[in-house]
Design an enzyme around this catalytic site. Structure first.
Site, PDB file in Angstrom:
ATOM      1  N   ASP A  31      -3.304   1.958  -3.560  1.00 17.32           N
ATOM      2  CA  ASP A  31      -3.322   1.011  -2.680  1.00 17.32           C
ATOM      3  C   ASP A  31      -1.853   0.021  -3.070  1.00 17.32           C
ATOM      4  O   ASP A  31      -1.416   0.159  -4.244  1.00 17.32           O
ATOM      5  CB  ASP A  31      -4.481   0.225  -3.396  1.00 17.32           C
ATOM      6  CG  ASP A  31      -4.474  -1.146  -2.564  1.00 17.32           C
ATOM      7  OD1 ASP A  31      -5.699  -1.210  -1.791  1.00 17.32           O
ATOM      8  OD2 ASP A  31      -3.676  -1.987  -2.240  1.00 17.32           O
ATOM      9  N   ASN A  86     -15.536  -2.047   1.486  1.00 18.23           N
ATOM     10  CA  ASN A  86     -15.956  -3.502   2.122  1.00 18.23           C
ATOM     11  C   ASN A  86     -16.182  -3.348   3.764  1.00 18.23           C
ATOM     12  O   ASN A  86     -15.169  -2.495   4.265  1.00 18.23           O
ATOM     13  CB  ASN A  86     -14.490  -4.314   1.840  1.00 18.23           C
ATOM     14  CG  ASN A  86     -14.309  -4.545   0.229  1.00 18.23           C
ATOM     15  OD1 ASN A  86     -15.351  -4.658  -0.307  1.00 18.23           O
ATOM     16  ND2 ASN A  86     -12.908  -4.550   0.173  1.00 18.23           N
ATOM     17  N   HIS A  99     -12.290   3.096   4.567  1.00 21.39           N
ATOM     18  CA  HIS A  99     -11.693   3.583   3.170  1.00 21.39           C
ATOM     19  C   HIS A  99     -12.463   3.180   2.080  1.00 21.39           C
ATOM     20  O   HIS A  99     -13.366   2.315   1.882  1.00 21.39           O
ATOM     21  CB  HIS A  99     -10.332   2.813   3.169  1.00 21.39           C
ATOM     22  CG  HIS A  99     -10.251   1.503   3.174  1.00 21.39           C
ATOM     23  ND1 HIS A  99     -10.017   0.860   4.546  1.00 21.39           N
ATOM     24  CD2 HIS A  99     -10.187   0.431   2.267  1.00 21.39           C
ATOM     25  CE1 HIS A  99      -9.993  -0.525   4.304  1.00 21.39           C
ATOM     26  NE2 HIS A  99     -10.191  -0.775   2.970  1.00 21.39           N
ATOM     27  N   HIS A 101     -12.260   2.512  -1.816  1.00 18.67           N
ATOM     28  CA  HIS A 101     -11.281   1.809  -3.117  1.00 18.67           C
ATOM     29  C   HIS A 101     -11.828   2.611  -4.335  1.00 18.67           C
ATOM     30  O   HIS A 101     -13.215   2.688  -4.521  1.00 18.67           O
ATOM     31  CB  HIS A 101     -11.433   0.315  -3.303  1.00 18.67           C
ATOM     32  CG  HIS A 101     -11.059  -0.390  -2.332  1.00 18.67           C
ATOM     33  ND1 HIS A 101      -9.686  -1.049  -2.455  1.00 18.67           N
ATOM     34  CD2 HIS A 101     -11.551  -0.878  -1.018  1.00 18.67           C
ATOM     35  CE1 HIS A 101      -9.598  -1.855  -1.255  1.00 18.67           C
ATOM     36  NE2 HIS A 101     -10.682  -1.665  -0.421  1.00 18.67           N
TER      37      HIS A 101
HETATM   38  P1  AMP Z   1      -9.820  -3.741   2.527  1.00 12.44           P
HETATM   39  O1  AMP Z   1      -9.252  -5.079   2.094  1.00 12.44           O
HETATM   40  O2  AMP Z   1     -11.141  -3.279   2.099  1.00 12.44           O
HETATM   41  O3  AMP Z   1      -9.649  -3.384   4.023  1.00 12.44           O
HETATM   42  O4  AMP Z   1      -8.736  -2.788   2.032  1.00 12.44           O
HETATM   43  C1  AMP Z   1      -7.360  -2.462   2.628  1.00 12.44           C
HETATM   44  C2  AMP Z   1      -6.338  -2.326   1.315  1.00 12.44           C
HETATM   45  O5  AMP Z   1      -5.507  -1.573   1.871  1.00 12.44           O
HETATM   46  C3  AMP Z   1      -5.856  -3.457   0.376  1.00 12.44           C
HETATM   47  O6  AMP Z   1      -6.351  -3.344  -0.970  1.00 12.44           O
HETATM   48  C4  AMP Z   1      -4.353  -3.343   0.789  1.00 12.44           C
HETATM   49  O7  AMP Z   1      -3.597  -3.808  -0.609  1.00 12.44           O
HETATM   50  C5  AMP Z   1      -4.183  -1.891   1.182  1.00 12.44           C
HETATM   51  N1  AMP Z   1      -2.997  -1.719   2.077  1.00 12.44           N
HETATM   52  C6  AMP Z   1      -2.596  -2.470   2.874  1.00 12.44           C
HETATM   53  N2  AMP Z   1      -1.581  -1.865   3.505  1.00 12.44           N
HETATM   54  C7  AMP Z   1      -1.017  -0.736   2.757  1.00 12.44           C
HETATM   55  C8  AMP Z   1      -0.166   0.144   2.676  1.00 12.44           C
HETATM   56  N3  AMP Z   1       0.908   0.267   3.851  1.00 12.44           N
HETATM   57  N4  AMP Z   1      -0.072   1.070   1.886  1.00 12.44           N
HETATM   58  C9  AMP Z   1      -1.305   1.086   0.963  1.00 12.44           C
HETATM   59  N5  AMP Z   1      -2.162   0.256   0.895  1.00 12.44           N
HETATM   60  C10 AMP Z   1      -2.239  -0.783   1.714  1.00 12.44           C
END
Ligand code: AMP
Ligand code: ZN
Length: 113
Positions: A31, A86, A99, A101
């Site tokens: 992340d 989420n 995804h 986490h």
């Molecule tokens: P969510 O809020 O559950 O949709 O999780 C999305 C996650 O994607 C967040 O924790 C962000 O920090 C992560 N994220 C966003 N852009 C990127 C990226 N380019 N590479 C890796 N993680 C990312």
């Protein structure tokens, strides 16, 4: 496959990411805004927007098994780790490609916020 989806673009290597594991079904990468010493996202190669849109039980099974494999590789199993999905914005979903986490490497409180 979705042309303008961030995680589809990471899967296609169009956007750089720190990929830590992958198999024929899913890809795992760090992340970009880690909330714990280990914070890895595990995403299906197939574009699915949310858990609510999943129809294939094998898709979610494959995803969770790669998440468990990542946790073993990160050495966070004995101390304990958390897997989180989420679903929709009210729960904090910001990227609409399913995804998991994988969070660990520190004490995790319960309940989550
Ligand atoms: P969510 O809020 O559950 O949709 O999780 C999305 C996650 O994607 C967040 O924790 C962000 O920090 C992560 N994220 C966003 N852009 C990127 C990226 N380019 N590479 C890796 N993680 C990312
Ligand atoms: Zn996607």
């Amino acid at each position: 496959m979705s042309s303008d989806c961030l995680f589809c673009r990471i899967i296609r290597r169009e956007i750089p990411a720190a990929i830590v594991a992958e198999d024929e079904h899913a890809v795992a990468f760090r992340d970009i805004g880690p909330q714990a010493p280990t914070h890895v996202l595990v995403v299906p190669r197939q574009h699915v927007s949310t858990l609510d849109a999943v129809e294939d039980p094998q898709l979610i099974g494959n995803l969770m098994l790669l998440a468990a494999q990542v946790a073993r590789a990160e050495g966070i199993v004995d101390a304990g780790y958390r897997t989180v999905i989420n679903t929709n914005s009210g729960a904090g979903q910001t990227v609409f490609h399913l995804h998991v986490h994988v969070l660990g490497g520190r004490r995790l409180s319960w309940p989550p916020g």
